[in-house]
Design an enzyme around this catalytic site. Structure first.
Site, PDB file in Angstrom:
ATOM      1  CG  ASP A  58     -57.921 141.236  51.282  1.00 44.47           C
ATOM      2  OD1 ASP A  58     -59.277 140.984  50.614  1.00 44.47           O
ATOM      3  OD2 ASP A  58     -56.747 141.357  51.389  1.00 44.47           O
TER       4      ASP A  58
HETATM    5  N1  URA Z   1     -54.402 140.020  47.394  1.00 45.27           N
HETATM    6  C1  URA Z   1     -54.631 140.784  48.094  1.00 45.27           C
HETATM    7  O1  URA Z   1     -53.610 140.179  49.774  1.00 45.27           O
HETATM    8  N2  URA Z   1     -56.146 141.101  49.058  1.00 45.27           N
HETATM    9  C2  URA Z   1     -56.639 141.393  47.953  1.00 45.27           C
HETATM   10  O2  URA Z   1     -57.767 142.342  47.914  1.00 45.27           O
HETATM   11  C3  URA Z   1     -56.000 141.007  46.503  1.00 45.27           C
HETATM   12  C4  URA Z   1     -54.944 139.970  46.429  1.00 45.27           C
END
Ligand code: URA
Length: 213
Positions: free
Chosen positions: A76
């Site tokens: 993310d």
């Molecule tokens: N899980 C999440 O919520 N975000 C990420 O970036 C990776 C795994």
């Protein structure tokens, strides 16, 4: 036929675009440069190769062949840590496919206290209505009142945030430390990248996962 200089007589030998192929002294295929690299993704960068609004992880790479790269798994925008990029689709498929069960280790910080019961909840899995699936057993190690190390064997959309949300908690900081046998080194600062070593490239063979043998 010669493949990478070796005479090959097996007509079923597997050949990819990173191999040089010659027949009767004529070059049928030139070697394409295979690239495997790790990047320390800083918060604020998108796991994408181009975007009109936000900077992307590709903006941090200054290799002349960077346009050929794709991501072997996303993070993310507000997550930091280890991201792998390559132009070898077979290699990235092995890293990202849930069936391969490559462990991915994250350092998680939360708003509220993580109770001991969370360990069993992560091991059991969470049912995600949107996808109609139960998450694979995940290993949660509580290392502080609001800090844990979590190992996942798959990578679903906002998975860790959604899991903690189920426990009425909220992720405030998320950082990926490793993927299979590849660990983000301490001296690779946010925004920096480097090519993988041969050992790192082959490291999923060391996890005992039959599909990598
Ligand atoms: N899980 C999440 O919520 N975000 C990420 O970036 C990776 C795994």
């Amino acid at each position: 036929m010669r493949v990478d200089g070796q005479i090959i007589t097996d007509s079923h030998a597997s050949i990819d675009r990173f191999m040089r192929v010659e027949l009767d002294g004529q070059v049928l295929q030139q070697t394409e440069r295979a690239i495997y690299l790790m990047l320390h993704k800083p918060v604020g960068y998108l796991s994408a190769t181009s975007d009109a609004q936000h900077p992307t992880v590709l903006d941090l790479i200054d290799d002349p062949d960077k346009a050929t790269l794709h991501l072997a798994g996303r993070l993310d925008r507000n997550t930091s840590g280890l991201v792998l990029l390559t132009n070898d689709g077979r290699w990235s498929k092995r890293i990202t496919e849930a069936t391969e069960k490559i462990p991915k280790v994250y350092l998680v910080e939360t708003l509220d206290t993580i109770p001991a019961e969370a360990i069993a909840a992560f091991a059991q899995g969470f049912y995600f209505h949107t996808e109609g699936i139960t998450t694979l057993p995940a290993e949660l190690k509580i290392i502080g009142e609001r800090q844990a190390r979590l190992t996942l064997y798959e990578g679903r959309y906002h998975q860790i945030k959604r899991m903690f949300h189920r426990l009425n908690n909220r992720v405030t900081k998320l950082h990926r430390e490793s993927i299979g046998g590849i660990t983000l080194p301490d001296d690779l600062e946010p925004g920096q990248w480097r090519m993988l070593s041969d050992a790192e490239k082959l490291s999923c063979r060391n996890t005992g996962i039959p599909a990598c043998e």
